[in-house]
Every structure is written in C-alpha cells, then in structure tokens.
Scaffold this motif. Structure first.
Motif, PDB file in Angstrom:
ATOM      1  N   PRO A 111     -25.237  19.501 -15.577  1.00  9.97           N
ATOM      2  CA  PRO A 111     -24.895  19.281 -14.167  1.00  9.97           C
ATOM      3  C   PRO A 111     -23.459  19.693 -13.852  1.00  9.97           C
ATOM      4  O   PRO A 111     -23.153  20.053 -12.719  1.00  9.97           O
ATOM      5  N   GLY A 112     -22.600  19.670 -14.836  1.00 13.55           N
ATOM      6  CA  GLY A 112     -21.197  20.006 -14.608  1.00 13.55           C
ATOM      7  C   GLY A 112     -20.876  21.484 -14.773  1.00 13.55           C
ATOM      8  O   GLY A 112     -19.761  21.900 -14.511  1.00 13.55           O
ATOM      9  N   SER A 113     -21.840  22.299 -15.223  1.00 16.90           N
ATOM     10  CA  SER A 113     -21.597  23.729 -15.516  1.00 16.90           C
ATOM     11  C   SER A 113     -20.320  23.885 -16.342  1.00 16.90           C
ATOM     12  O   SER A 113     -19.504  24.778 -16.090  1.00 16.90           O
ATOM     13  N   ASP A 114     -20.158  23.021 -17.350  1.00 11.12           N
ATOM     14  CA  ASP A 114     -18.873  22.937 -18.055  1.00 11.12           C
ATOM     15  C   ASP A 114     -18.454  24.231 -18.736  1.00 11.12           C
ATOM     16  O   ASP A 114     -17.296  24.633 -18.662  1.00 11.12           O
ATOM     17  N   LYS A 115     -19.418  24.894 -19.423  1.00 13.39           N
ATOM     18  CA  LYS A 115     -19.050  26.123 -20.132  1.00 13.39           C
ATOM     19  C   LYS A 115     -18.653  27.207 -19.145  1.00 13.39           C
ATOM     20  O   LYS A 115     -17.696  27.952 -19.376  1.00 13.39           O
ATOM     21  N   LEU A 116     -19.388  27.310 -18.065  1.00  8.54           N
ATOM     22  CA  LEU A 116     -19.076  28.320 -17.046  1.00  8.54           C
ATOM     23  C   LEU A 116     -17.702  28.048 -16.432  1.00  8.54           C
ATOM     24  O   LEU A 116     -16.886  28.967 -16.249  1.00  8.54           O
ATOM     25  N   ARG A 117     -17.426  26.783 -16.143  1.00 10.38           N
ATOM     26  CA  ARG A 117     -16.124  26.445 -15.553  1.00 10.38           C
ATOM     27  C   ARG A 117     -14.996  26.771 -16.519  1.00 10.38           C
ATOM     28  O   ARG A 117     -13.920  27.215 -16.114  1.00 10.38           O
ATOM     29  N   LYS A 118     -15.256  26.532 -17.803  1.00 10.31           N
ATOM     30  CA  LYS A 118     -14.239  26.849 -18.810  1.00 10.31           C
ATOM     31  C   LYS A 118     -13.981  28.360 -18.841  1.00 10.31           C
ATOM     32  O   LYS A 118     -12.820  28.804 -18.875  1.00 10.31           O
ATOM     33  N   THR A 119     -15.058  29.138 -18.822  1.00 13.06           N
ATOM     34  CA  THR A 119     -14.920  30.603 -18.863  1.00 13.06           C
ATOM     35  C   THR A 119     -14.158  31.115 -17.636  1.00 13.06           C
ATOM     36  O   THR A 119     -13.271  31.966 -17.754  1.00 13.06           O
ATOM     37  N   ILE A 120     -14.527  30.614 -16.461  1.00 15.10           N
ATOM     38  CA  ILE A 120     -13.833  31.040 -15.234  1.00 15.10           C
ATOM     39  C   ILE A 120     -12.362  30.633 -15.315  1.00 15.10           C
ATOM     40  O   ILE A 120     -11.459  31.409 -14.995  1.00 15.10           O
ATOM     41  N   GLY A 121     -12.135  29.398 -15.792  1.00 18.75           N
ATOM     42  CA  GLY A 121     -10.764  28.911 -15.931  1.00 18.75           C
ATOM     43  C   GLY A 121      -9.935  29.791 -16.852  1.00 18.75           C
ATOM     44  O   GLY A 121      -8.780  30.124 -16.551  1.00 18.75           O
ATOM     45  N   GLU A 122     -10.536  30.193 -17.974  1.00 19.94           N
ATOM     46  CA  GLU A 122      -9.795  31.052 -18.915  1.00 19.94           C
ATOM     47  C   GLU A 122      -9.418  32.386 -18.266  1.00 19.94           C
ATOM     48  O   GLU A 122      -8.322  32.900 -18.474  1.00 19.94           O
ATOM     49  N   TYR A 123     -10.330  32.911 -17.476  1.00 19.62           N
ATOM     50  CA  TYR A 123     -10.054  34.186 -16.799  1.00 19.62           C
ATOM     51  C   TYR A 123      -8.838  34.048 -15.871  1.00 19.62           C
ATOM     52  O   TYR A 123      -8.024  34.957 -15.765  1.00 19.62           O
ATOM     53  N   TYR A 124      -8.725  32.903 -15.217  1.00 23.27           N
ATOM     54  CA  TYR A 124      -7.633  32.703 -14.243  1.00 23.27           C
ATOM     55  C   TYR A 124      -6.495  31.854 -14.794  1.00 23.27           C
ATOM     56  O   TYR A 124      -5.623  31.424 -14.040  1.00 23.27           O
ATOM     57  N   ASN A 125      -6.560  31.590 -16.113  1.00 23.24           N
ATOM     58  CA  ASN A 125      -5.501  30.817 -16.741  1.00 23.24           C
ATOM     59  C   ASN A 125      -5.365  29.411 -16.153  1.00 23.24           C
ATOM     60  O   ASN A 125      -4.252  28.912 -15.914  1.00 23.24           O
ATOM     61  N   LEU A 126      -6.510  28.783 -15.919  1.00 22.91           N
ATOM     62  CA  LEU A 126      -6.541  27.416 -15.389  1.00 22.91           C
ATOM     63  C   LEU A 126      -7.446  26.560 -16.279  1.00 22.91           C
ATOM     64  O   LEU A 126      -8.411  27.080 -16.857  1.00 22.91           O
ATOM     65  N   PRO A 127      -7.190  25.254 -16.385  1.00 25.60           N
ATOM     66  CA  PRO A 127      -8.128  24.394 -17.114  1.00 25.60           C
ATOM     67  C   PRO A 127      -9.440  24.254 -16.332  1.00 25.60           C
ATOM     68  O   PRO A 127      -9.466  24.429 -15.110  1.00 25.60           O
ATOM     69  N   ALA A 128     -10.536  23.938 -17.043  1.00 24.93           N
ATOM     70  CA  ALA A 128     -11.856  23.782 -16.400  1.00 24.93           C
ATOM     71  C   ALA A 128     -11.808  22.724 -15.298  1.00 24.93           C
ATOM     72  O   ALA A 128     -12.567  22.804 -14.329  1.00 24.93           O
ATOM     73  N   SER A 129     -10.929  21.751 -15.431  1.00 27.89           N
ATOM     74  CA  SER A 129     -10.838  20.682 -14.426  1.00 27.89           C
ATOM     75  C   SER A 129     -10.326  21.192 -13.084  1.00 27.89           C
ATOM     76  O   SER A 129     -10.365  20.477 -12.093  1.00 27.89           O
ATOM     77  N   MET A 130      -9.825  22.429 -13.056  1.00 28.66           N
ATOM     78  CA  MET A 130      -9.364  23.015 -11.793  1.00 28.66           C
ATOM     79  C   MET A 130     -10.370  24.043 -11.247  1.00 28.66           C
ATOM     80  O   MET A 130     -10.048  24.825 -10.351  1.00 28.66           O
ATOM     81  N   VAL A 131     -11.598  24.001 -11.806  1.00 26.50           N
ATOM     82  CA  VAL A 131     -12.643  24.944 -11.391  1.00 26.50           C
ATOM     83  C   VAL A 131     -13.887  24.158 -10.968  1.00 26.50           C
ATOM     84  O   VAL A 131     -14.337  23.267 -11.687  1.00 26.50           O
ATOM     85  N   PHE A 132     -14.457  24.517  -9.829  1.00 27.21           N
ATOM     86  CA  PHE A 132     -15.749  23.980  -9.399  1.00 27.21           C
ATOM     87  C   PHE A 132     -16.730  25.138  -9.286  1.00 27.21           C
ATOM     88  O   PHE A 132     -16.375  26.200  -8.774  1.00 27.21           O
ATOM     89  N   ALA A 133     -17.963  24.960  -9.767  1.00 24.55           N
ATOM     90  CA  ALA A 133     -18.975  26.019  -9.660  1.00 24.55           C
ATOM     91  C   ALA A 133     -20.157  25.520  -8.844  1.00 24.55           C
ATOM     92  O   ALA A 133     -20.581  24.367  -8.987  1.00 24.55           O
ATOM     93  N   GLY A 134     -20.694  26.388  -7.977  1.00 24.10           N
ATOM     94  CA  GLY A 134     -21.833  26.006  -7.141  1.00 24.10           C
ATOM     95  C   GLY A 134     -22.777  27.161  -6.898  1.00 24.10           C
ATOM     96  O   GLY A 134     -22.581  28.270  -7.417  1.00 24.10           O
ATOM     97  N   ASN A 135     -23.810  26.882  -6.100  1.00 25.19           N
ATOM     98  CA  ASN A 135     -24.878  27.838  -5.819  1.00 25.19           C
ATOM     99  C   ASN A 135     -24.424  28.868  -4.768  1.00 25.19           C
ATOM    100  O   ASN A 135     -24.738  28.789  -3.582  1.00 25.19           O
TER     101      ASN A 135
END
Lengths: 354, 354
Positions: A57-81
């Motif tokens: 439900p948290g899309s945690d791996k995806l948020r981590k990947t997006i965060g790494e691309y933008y140099n941000l922690p996953a906690s600063m990323v939200f993913a949705g439809n």
C-alpha cells in the motif's frame, strides 16, 4: 438519489480518442516512443502468483527509487495513480473554502477547476502576461488565498519558468499556504524546482511517468515535498483507497526510473524534433510560443484555431483545440515522431496560406 | 497548511503485513491460489509499446466482458481501481449530510466509516441480531436516511442473506435512496442479488476481482446497476481521475473474467477447505459463525480474541483480530490452502484447551 455535491459536478474532458478512423494523434501529449524495453523483460518473467496478494500500500520500493533519482529520502516522495490522482489528493488535503481562493493561471491545465468543483474550492484565475508567460509577481501581489498551483512548463502554452523564479515566488508568498508546481512536462528541456523542497516546507512538486517516461497507459504519478505534506497525502490516500497502485505498475515504474539511458535518449529525440518543427513552422510564417514541453502552441494570422483543428482533422491528423477566450486562435500540437511532424508541416503549408 | 476537511480524517487500517518474519498469512482474505494462467500468457506477449498511450478511460471492453458474464449491457457496469475506489465514488455520488444518516451494520467493513469521514457523511450503525446475522427488518424500520450499505456475505462475520431478503429490503425501503450491496465475498457459495438491478433502479451491486479471482494485486473492482447510477459514477470518476485503470489491469481482468473454469476450480477448492476447517474446529469445541465467505469468524469460551490472535502470531500464523465491543472474543481467519488450515487446526487444538 444523488448527493448535493454530485449535482454541480462538471467532469474533465480528455482529448478525443476517435475509434472510427486512423489518425496521426498529436492531441494528448503522449510520448511517441515506447517505454523502457526492460519493462518488457520484467513482464515476461513476472511471477503472476504474486497478483493474488495485495500490493504494497505504501509503494515503498518505488518511492525509494524515485527518491534516489532526486536525491531525497522515500519519506519525501508520494506515489499515486497518475499525477491526476496525486493532484486530486493534494486538492483534498491542502485547499478548502475557508481561506480565500485557490490561484492558478487563466490558461492552464483544465483539470484544476474540475478538482475545485469536486471539493467545493473557490478559485481565481490569474491572467497570463501579454506574451502568454506566467509572471510570479502577479501571484506575489495576491494576499488572501488558499494556495497556488500551476504547471511548469505551463499547459497548453508550453512556456517555462526557471527555478530562480519559483524560488522568488516561494520567498515572497505566505508560508501557511501550499504551493504546487505541476512538472508534468519538466523533462523536455526545463530544470526541475525539486531542490527547493529542502528550503520551503510549503512547496510540493508533482510529476508523472506518463510523458517523458512513455507510461501514460500505466498510471503512475508522484509528489515530492517535505515529510509533513507527504504524510498528509498518505493519510488522504488511506482514507480513499489504500492501494491505488497495482503490483505491476509499481514494479514497471521502478524499472522505468532506473533506465536513465532510455529516458535520456527519448527525451533528446523529442527535444530535437520540437526544435526542428518550430524552425520549419516559423519559416512558414507560423507564430509559436516558446516551448520547453513535448508540445507547441501555434497560430497564424487570418485563420482561427478551430479552422486549423478542423482542416488537420479532415486530413487525418488530430491536434487539440481549446477555444477559450484569449487563446481561440491557437491549437496545441504534441511533438510526435519526426515523420509525423513532417506530415504536419506539409499540411500546415497549405492550411496556412490563403 | 491543511484544509479543514483534512483535519478530521481517520484513515483505514489494512491488515498487518509484517516484513520481519515469514508468517502463514490468514489475515487479509486473499485467495491462496494464483489467478488464471492465461494472464501469464498475456503478459508474456503484451505489446508494451501500447503503454505509451493513455488507457481507455471508459474501460469499455472490460465493462462489456463483465456485463456479458452477468447478462447486463456495458452501460450497467462501472469499473474502477478495486472495489475500494468504486465504493469511494459511490459514497461521493449518493450520500451526503442533508438527508439523515447512512445506515450500515454495527460490525461490518471498517472502510465504511472512513469514507463517511472523508466526505462528511453522518452514519448510523444498525445492530446485528443475537446470532450476528443482518436482519433486513431492522433497516426497513428506519425512515429517515441517506442510503444503506452492507456487505453480503457480511465481513468480518461471514453471514449471508438470500436474494429474496435483499428483494424484501428493496420493496420496503425508500425509492429515492441508493442501496449498495457489497458482494466482495459473494462467489464463495452465496448467490448474487445482481438480477434485482433490473427491478430496482436504486440498487447497486459492488464486486471485486481481489478475492474469488485472485487479483488483489491488480486493483480492479466494479459496480452493477441501472444506467443512471452508472453514469453518475462515470461523472465522479471523470471529475477525480479519468484513467484509474491501467491498460494491463483492464486486459488482465478481462482474461480473468473469461476464464470461468479456473475461477470455478479455485472457488470450489476454497469452499471445500472452509467446510473441512469448520467441521474440524467444531469437533474441537470452537464456535464458528455460519460463513459463505472465504473466511470464518471463530471464538471459544475462556479465551479472548486477543489471546487467540497473539498465541497464533507467536507460532507464526497471522489472523485478524478487531477487538471492537461485542466481537472482542472473535478472530477472523482467511481460508487458505488445506495444508495451512491443517497447521491452524493443530495450533488451535493446544490454544483452545486450558
């Protein structure tokens, strides 16, 4: 049988998708190139047994990947439809009818007023400059508002603001209101304002996999901002639908984000084709707004936008005509493959000359 | 920075998904068997080039396939991102705070009060009978309400109402209020009330691909009802997010709907395992509510639900404990594969005896 809030809904109208005839489709800003071929590899080997289980439900791996691309922690990323759902959650969380109007540009993404209707949020359209650009000063002048949102580059105009302009806006606006920069088209030559989220707690950047990553069919969008704003979006999601991103979409989006070579290659091709198209059309006497998006907004003396749209459609090529007061002379044209743009240019040679 | 509506949100809490240890997971009502193998074939050959284009916003082919299964035209079918999103759109479209309370069972799907919080809809919980069943008479007695919703079979109890009871409810309730029967678990031995949508314009049936079709990871749910109710749901979707169902999900769901052999086989196995489990546990002195779902709701004298839950978790088996007043002695246990249920039965032998 219907709720009172339902009775004044005006839904969004997506670009037409005619089924009766084969068109060259330059009307919905889709990417003309396929997504990362690694997605095909993934789907070939995907363990479909996993589909019996709920997705993360948290899309945690995806948020981590997006965060790494933008140099941000996953906690600063939200993913949705898709960024449409992400924006819808943002409107719910941050804007209401008790703090003045939500501000957005006079000519902009036509889903913004639809969300306002959905959630009963009053809004005010801020005029564009004479050259159709956004002026941050016109937002800074406003004192009583519930929030600010605009696309950068703006749609349907394609005009772009440097991060320094976004920074100027953030410095000079209220700290107790959220500002959303909708960067759906940022990858086609603009520079993201994402680094500013570390400086401004009320700034949210929204992006999508639909345009520069060729995944409109997969429905993945995301928001970048400080932990408090991101937590609010998670709470909204968990109060609406805990799992809007399916397992295949989460994994395929992750693969697309990691395949930077494919991404850069497609983006470069689209930028080159845009510049090629702009040069050709200018030499034919067309007026074109400066664009850092995967579309151009064009017009010509002595022909209306409606006429351009209709004549192109008649010849088998679809573009988008809005017809709103102030931009009725323009059509918006998506940058497709070079061969499609050559067809377009040839058609506009005859259409534009009286 | 937050909207006033955001401030009183209480999000839904899904069943726990611990990452630190491998459990036998009988806590989230997932199907223990994989989805149709034809989905694997489809994904192997899927044309990923199509993913660059937006999906069909209307999910027309999927709606047609679902309609054919239930002998309804596509115009009487709405498809969304899991039945959770479909329900969320229903709450938006049909229920508000101007016509009395929304009615649902005292013990029921815990997302219903969350949606009410999301959209500011007052609600009233109608008590269950002494045997934990739903009595339609207790809804018929109510005169001032904005709508009615309950799952059939109910969750977390598993108890079931025949279509004749739903018909009795529809005959004796207001025609100007929508009644939603949430049939997430109907395929495990119950009979759908879907034929009644042709008789009652205010009846909506909601179903999901997550349970009986083993596609919780793909996020597809749907609603069946008269054209006017379905059009309203389309309008709500198009005012929130035009494309909540991605291309892969639309196609895979269609394949799952058409593979009736696989569906019947899995459903039969689960029903057999449920009956096997119920018989074994009854012989061990456990009290079990009658269930036509893919889960059972069980208790035993001299042990609390919390103790059952904790002792099973300690032994590596997860079940769901709610702890709400009136059902605090119970745990809800998903019907898994037969070998998992044998482990459960063995554990409950020792846990139940003092």
């Amino acid at each position: 049988m219907f709720s009172k809030r339902f009775k004044h809904l005006t839904p969004y109208t997506p670009g037409e998708q005619p089924q009766n005839r084969k068109y060259i489709k330059l009307n919905t800003n889709e990417n003309p190139y396929p997504p990362s071929p690694l997605i095909e590899e993934y789907l070939k080997k995907a363990d479909i047994d996993l589909l019996k289980l709920y997705p993360d439900p948290g899309s945690d791996k995806l948020r981590k990947t997006i965060g790494e691309y933008y140099n941000l922690p996953a906690s600063m990323v939200f993913a949705g439809n898709g960024s449409d759902e992400v924006l819808s959650f943002c409107f719910y969380a941050f804007f209401d009818n008790t703090n003045g109007h939500l501000l957005f540009p006079e000519h902009s993404y036509s889903f913004y007023p639809v969300y306002c209707g959905f959630y009963d949020i009053p809004y005010k359209r801020i005029p564009l400059e004479k050259d159709f650009s956004i002026s941050v000063d016109s937002y800074i002048e406003e004192k009583n508002y519930s929030g600010i949102i605009f696309p950068n580059p703006n749609a349907p105009t394609g005009t772009y603001l440097e991060p320094s302009e976004i920074k100027k806006l953030m410095i000079n606006t209220r700290k107790d209101r959220v500002v959303i920069i909708d960067e759906a088209y940022i990858d086609f030559g603009g520079e993201s304002a994402v680094e500013l989220v570390n400086l401004f707690d009320n700034l949210l950047i929204v992006q999508t996999f639909s345009k520069s990553r060729s995944l409109a069919g997969l429905r993945v969008g995301f928001a970048l901002g400080n932990n408090e704003l991101i937590s609010a979006l998670v709470t909204v999601k968990d109060s609406f639908n805990s799992y809007p991103l399916d397992t295949l979409a989460q994994n395929a989006a992750r693969i697309a984000m990691e395949d930077t070579d494919h991404f850069e290659h497609n983006k470069t091709r689209i930028i080159e084709t845009r510049e090629f198209t702009i040069n050709k059309l200018k030499s034919l006497g067309w007026e074109i707004l400066p664009s850092l998006a995967n579309f151009i907004f064009i017009k010509k003396d002595n022909i209306t936008g409606k006429e351009i749209y209709e004549k192109l459609k008649d010849k088998g090529l679809l573009v988008r005509y809005f017809g709103h007061s102030g931009i009725e002379d323009f059509v918006r044209i998506t940058i497709g493959k070079k061969e499609d743009m050559i067809v377009l240019i040839d058609l506009l040679k005859t259409i534009g000359s009286h």
